[in-house]
Design a protein around this motif. Structure first.
Motif, short mmCIF file in Angstrom:
data_model
loop_
_atom_site.label_atom_id
_atom_site.label_comp_id
_atom_site.label_asym_id
_atom_site.label_seq_id
_atom_site.Cartn_x
_atom_site.Cartn_y
_atom_site.Cartn_z
N GLU A 24 -94.96 21.95 54.76
CA GLU A 24 -94.07 22.32 53.66
C GLU A 24 -92.78 21.51 53.76
O GLU A 24 -92.07 21.59 54.77
CB GLU A 24 -93.78 23.83 53.74
CG GLU A 24 -92.55 24.30 52.98
CD GLU A 24 -92.55 23.96 51.50
OE1 GLU A 24 -93.63 23.98 50.87
OE2 GLU A 24 -91.48 23.64 50.97
N THR A 96 -97.81 20.77 50.74
CA THR A 96 -97.21 21.02 49.42
C THR A 96 -97.14 19.70 48.66
O THR A 96 -96.60 18.72 49.17
CB THR A 96 -95.78 21.59 49.59
OG1 THR A 96 -95.86 22.83 50.28
CG2 THR A 96 -95.10 21.79 48.24
N HIS A 128 -96.72 24.65 45.67
CA HIS A 128 -95.82 25.48 46.49
C HIS A 128 -95.79 26.94 45.97
O HIS A 128 -95.76 27.89 46.76
CB HIS A 128 -94.42 24.86 46.41
CG HIS A 128 -93.37 25.63 47.11
ND1 HIS A 128 -93.09 25.47 48.44
CD2 HIS A 128 -92.51 26.58 46.67
CE1 HIS A 128 -92.11 26.28 48.79
NE2 HIS A 128 -91.73 26.97 47.73
N GLY A 131 -98.62 28.86 47.16
CA GLY A 131 -98.38 29.29 48.54
C GLY A 131 -97.68 30.63 48.56
O GLY A 131 -98.10 31.56 49.25
N ILE A 329 -98.64 27.70 53.11
CA ILE A 329 -99.33 26.51 52.58
C ILE A 329 -100.70 26.37 53.26
O ILE A 329 -101.72 26.10 52.62
CB ILE A 329 -98.47 25.24 52.79
CG1 ILE A 329 -97.09 25.41 52.13
CG2 ILE A 329 -99.19 23.98 52.29
CD1 ILE A 329 -97.12 25.73 50.64
#
Ligand code: KG4
Ligand code: ZN
Length: 369
Positions: A24, A96, A128, A131, A329
């Motif tokens: 990330e 991401t 993202h 996530g 993620i």
């Protein structure tokens, strides 16, 4: 199945495949984590860049991207070490690939692709927001569909989460994100960065009711948010007080700002809860709350009351998984890999990437996906 733990040779780590590395880098956290197929978090390393951005009162994209380059390799090494595994133990890599600050997204995405290519394992470019949306399933058994309120420094959205890759956006901010409103208000009041915790602390010492601040979009039939008018109203009050601004004025303004923002959010969420109830008759109705602003106790209490009235339960991932991290993620990668949804290495970085491509553009919407 078990793997060797180099830090502790006596202890083998049992894990359930697939073992996924998640990266990330979309904002101001450099993060890497290893998660297995049952949601066991073998490692979760997050390096915050707060100190680097603090002098500027907000995230500076160029500084963020450079810092990701400087630190990501070490964060990945630490993440594998903490998990007690080597690159060769990984089954897949997830990174991401948007939405976010494009320079930073590119750093994580290219690194993730390079690892996947070198290890000859599948790669997934993760949204993202997906996530955040799925992180609650990493720590608990939350079944689809559920309603998600995502309130952070970069996002303010209400989404119906129907399944992996299946989202209906009910509302989004048409200007600032909720955390951004906290941060900008804190700056106006001289309370420091990040603004959310500082404003919450100041508000406790103040009394709401002195200042007449707006509740943007309250009562509208849609579920969109707006916070820039609220911030401007605070600025006007600060300007009116001018040099006479006392510490108590700051506390009272913080209290009134927090009250107005909470009332505005609760109104918008209430609308979404009603829409969700019209759409779904389920045994259990759940509102998932994620993002840094969800840490605000005053807002949490308001949300609990609004949910209680309508028979919803609130579920929030633990704080470390609410804010940006690599585990969410990696977990989105696990869920997608199990459905065979992998990407090839041509997948690109995206500054904007709405989870629900069919959602109508919110009038005035800026870069908030
Ligand atoms: O999710 P997050 O850590 O990072 C992203 O924006 O992606 O959220 C950070 C935001 C900041 O704007 C911060 O001011 C806000 O969450 N925040 C809070 C509180 N703690 C953090 N806002 C209000 N009250 C808090 N207690
Ligand atoms: Zn986020």
């Amino acid at each position: 199945m078990a793997i060797d733990n180099p830090e502790n040779p006596d202890r083998k780590i049992p894990y359930v495949p697939p073992l996924v590395l998640g990266l990330e880098t979309s904002c101001d956290e450099t993060a890497a984590a290893v998660v297995d197929g049952e949601g066991q978090i073998l490692s979760n390393v997050v390096m915050s860049q707060l100190d680097e951005h603090r002098p500027y009162g907000g995230v500076v994209p160029e500084i963020a991207a450079r810092s990701h380059i400087d630190h990501l390799d070490d964060i990945i090494t630490e993440s594998l070490q903490n998990a007690g595994i080597a690159f060769s133990d990984l089954d897949a890599v997830a990174a991401t690939s948007g939405p976010g600050l494009i320079g930073g997204v590119m750093v994580g995405l290219m690194t993730g692709k390079a690892i996947a290519a070198a290890c000859d394992i599948p790669f997934m470019g993760i949204n993202h927001l997906e996530g955040h949306a799925l992180s609650v399933r990493l720590t608990g058994e939350v079944a689809f569909p559920y309603l998600l309120l995502l309130v952070s420094g970069g996002h303010c959205q209400l989404l119906v989460v129907k399944g992996v890759g299946q989202y209906e956006r009910l509302g989004t901010t048409i200007d600032d994100a909720a955390g951004e409103a906290f941060d900008k208000t804190a700056k106006l009041l001289g309370l420091g960065y990040p603004g959310g915790p500082a404003v919450e602390k100041a508000a406790k010492k103040g009394t709401a009711g002195r200042f007449d601040l707006p509740r943007p979009l309250k009562g509208r039939p849609d579920c969109n948010f707006s916070f820039s008018g609220l911030k401007t109203a605070v600025r006007r009050e600060v300007e009116k007080l001018g040099e006479d601004l006392t510490q108590q004025d700051v506390y009272d303004l913080a209290a009134d700002f927090q009250l107005a923002l909470t009332e505005a959010i609760i109104d918008r969420v209430g609308r979404a809860l009603d829409i969700f109830l019209e759409q779904h008759q389920l045994e259990k109705h759940i509102l998932v709350v994620a993002g840094g602003v969800a840490a605000n106790k005053y807002l949490r209490e308001g949300l609990e009351a609004a949910c209680g009235k309508r028979g919803f339960s609130i579920v929030a991932p633990p704080p470390a998984l609410c804010t940006d991290n690599g585990a969410m993620i990696a977990w989105a990668g696990v869920e997608r890999l199990q459905l065979g949804q992998v990407d090839d290495l041509s997948v690109g970085a995206r500054a904007r990437w709405p989870l629900d491509p069919d959602a109508p553009a919110a009038i005035g919407a800026g870069v908030k996906a």
